[in-house]
Design a protein around this motif. Structure first.
Motif, PDB file in Angstrom:
ATOM      1  N   ASP A   1       2.648   7.082  -6.653  1.00 10.29           N
ATOM      2  CA  ASP A   1       1.801   8.207  -7.064  1.00 10.29           C
ATOM      3  C   ASP A   1       2.489   9.542  -6.784  1.00 10.29           C
ATOM      4  O   ASP A   1       2.418  10.463  -7.602  1.00 10.29           O
ATOM      5  CB  ASP A   1       0.457   8.158  -6.337  1.00 10.29           C
ATOM      6  N   GLU A   2       3.141   9.657  -5.644  1.00 10.68           N
ATOM      7  CA  GLU A   2       3.832  10.902  -5.308  1.00 10.68           C
ATOM      8  C   GLU A   2       4.991  11.162  -6.262  1.00 10.68           C
ATOM      9  O   GLU A   2       5.218  12.291  -6.686  1.00 10.68           O
ATOM     10  CB  GLU A   2       4.329  10.869  -3.863  1.00 10.68           C
ATOM     11  N   TRP A   3       5.737  10.115  -6.613  1.00  8.32           N
ATOM     12  CA  TRP A   3       6.830  10.281  -7.562  1.00  8.32           C
ATOM     13  C   TRP A   3       6.304  10.695  -8.934  1.00  8.32           C
ATOM     14  O   TRP A   3       6.928  11.499  -9.632  1.00  8.32           O
ATOM     15  CB  TRP A   3       7.658   9.002  -7.677  1.00  8.32           C
TER      16      TRP A   3
ATOM     17  N   TRP B   1       0.836  -1.202   0.000  1.00  8.70           N
ATOM     18  CA  TRP B   1       0.000   0.000   0.000  1.00  8.70           C
ATOM     19  C   TRP B   1       0.879   1.264   0.000  1.00  8.70           C
ATOM     20  O   TRP B   1       0.652   2.195  -0.765  1.00  8.70           O
ATOM     21  CB  TRP B   1      -0.924  -0.005   1.210  1.00  8.70           C
ATOM     22  N   LEU B   2       1.889   1.292   0.862  1.00  9.56           N
ATOM     23  CA  LEU B   2       2.778   2.450   0.919  1.00  9.56           C
ATOM     24  C   LEU B   2       3.572   2.618  -0.374  1.00  9.56           C
ATOM     25  O   LEU B   2       3.825   3.738  -0.821  1.00  9.56           O
ATOM     26  CB  LEU B   2       3.726   2.322   2.108  1.00  9.56           C
ATOM     27  N   SER B   3       3.947   1.522  -0.985  1.00  6.99           N
ATOM     28  CA  SER B   3       4.655   1.572  -2.256  1.00  6.99           C
ATOM     29  C   SER B   3       3.784   2.202  -3.334  1.00  6.99           C
ATOM     30  O   SER B   3       4.262   2.998  -4.147  1.00  6.99           O
ATOM     31  CB  SER B   3       5.088   0.175  -2.665  1.00  6.99           C
ATOM     32  N   ALA B   4       2.509   1.861  -3.344  1.00  9.24           N
ATOM     33  CA  ALA B   4       1.592   2.454  -4.319  1.00  9.24           C
ATOM     34  C   ALA B   4       1.444   3.949  -4.087  1.00  9.24           C
ATOM     35  O   ALA B   4       1.434   4.742  -5.047  1.00  9.24           O
ATOM     36  CB  ALA B   4       0.225   1.775  -4.236  1.00  9.24           C
TER      37      ALA B   4
ATOM     38  N   ASP C   1       5.711  15.064 -12.950  1.00  9.96           N
ATOM     39  CA  ASP C   1       4.883  16.002 -13.712  1.00  9.96           C
ATOM     40  C   ASP C   1       5.259  17.444 -13.401  1.00  9.96           C
ATOM     41  O   ASP C   1       5.341  18.287 -14.302  1.00  9.96           O
ATOM     42  CB  ASP C   1       3.396  15.775 -13.427  1.00  9.96           C
ATOM     43  N   LEU C   2       5.490  17.742 -12.123  1.00 13.67           N
ATOM     44  CA  LEU C   2       5.908  19.092 -11.745  1.00 13.67           C
ATOM     45  C   LEU C   2       7.267  19.436 -12.342  1.00 13.67           C
ATOM     46  O   LEU C   2       7.488  20.554 -12.806  1.00 13.67           O
ATOM     47  CB  LEU C   2       5.958  19.223 -10.231  1.00 13.67           C
TER      48      LEU C   2
END
Length: 112
Positions: free
Chosen positions: A72-74, A65-68, A79-80
């Motif tokens: 997403d954060e990466w 779950w934390l890996s997912a 994108d930024l």
């Protein structure tokens, strides 16, 4: 979005939740088995199979779950970063345009 599409796009979260639920179930089954007996020799197999397996499954599920979430954060950071590079390139292109020298001379003249 249908349920199967959701499962395909969020497979790591689904796997994490499934493993965590299986781990809690193994812990519960191990606890119920160990609580039925008063002899430690009969409780040890339940502690080993249910307890250790349950803890491992919960740990792996939580890690999935934390890996997912980290993935997403990466993706957001990438994108930024791409947007920042595009804006920097656009600003550099404006500075190298022929009007940039004229603007610079006007700014210097006004500044004096």
């Amino acid at each position: 979005m249908t349920f199967t599409q959701l499962l395909r796009s969020q497979w790591d979260r689904v796997l994490g939740v499934g493993l965590s639920i299986a781990g809690v179930a193994a812990l519960l089954i191990g606890w119920l088995g160990a609580s039925r007996s008063g002899f430690p020799a009969e409780q040890i197999p339940y502690v080993i199979s249910g307890g250790l397996l349950g803890l491992c499954l919960v740990a792996i599920g939580t890690t999935m779950w934390l890996s997912a979430d980290l993935r997403d954060e990466w993706r957001k950071l990438d994108d930024l970063d791409d947007g920042l590079e595009q804006n920097t390139a656009a600003l550099q292109q404006r500075e190298t345009s022929p009007n940039a020298e004229l603007r610079a001379s006007v700014i210097q003249a006004v500044g004096r």
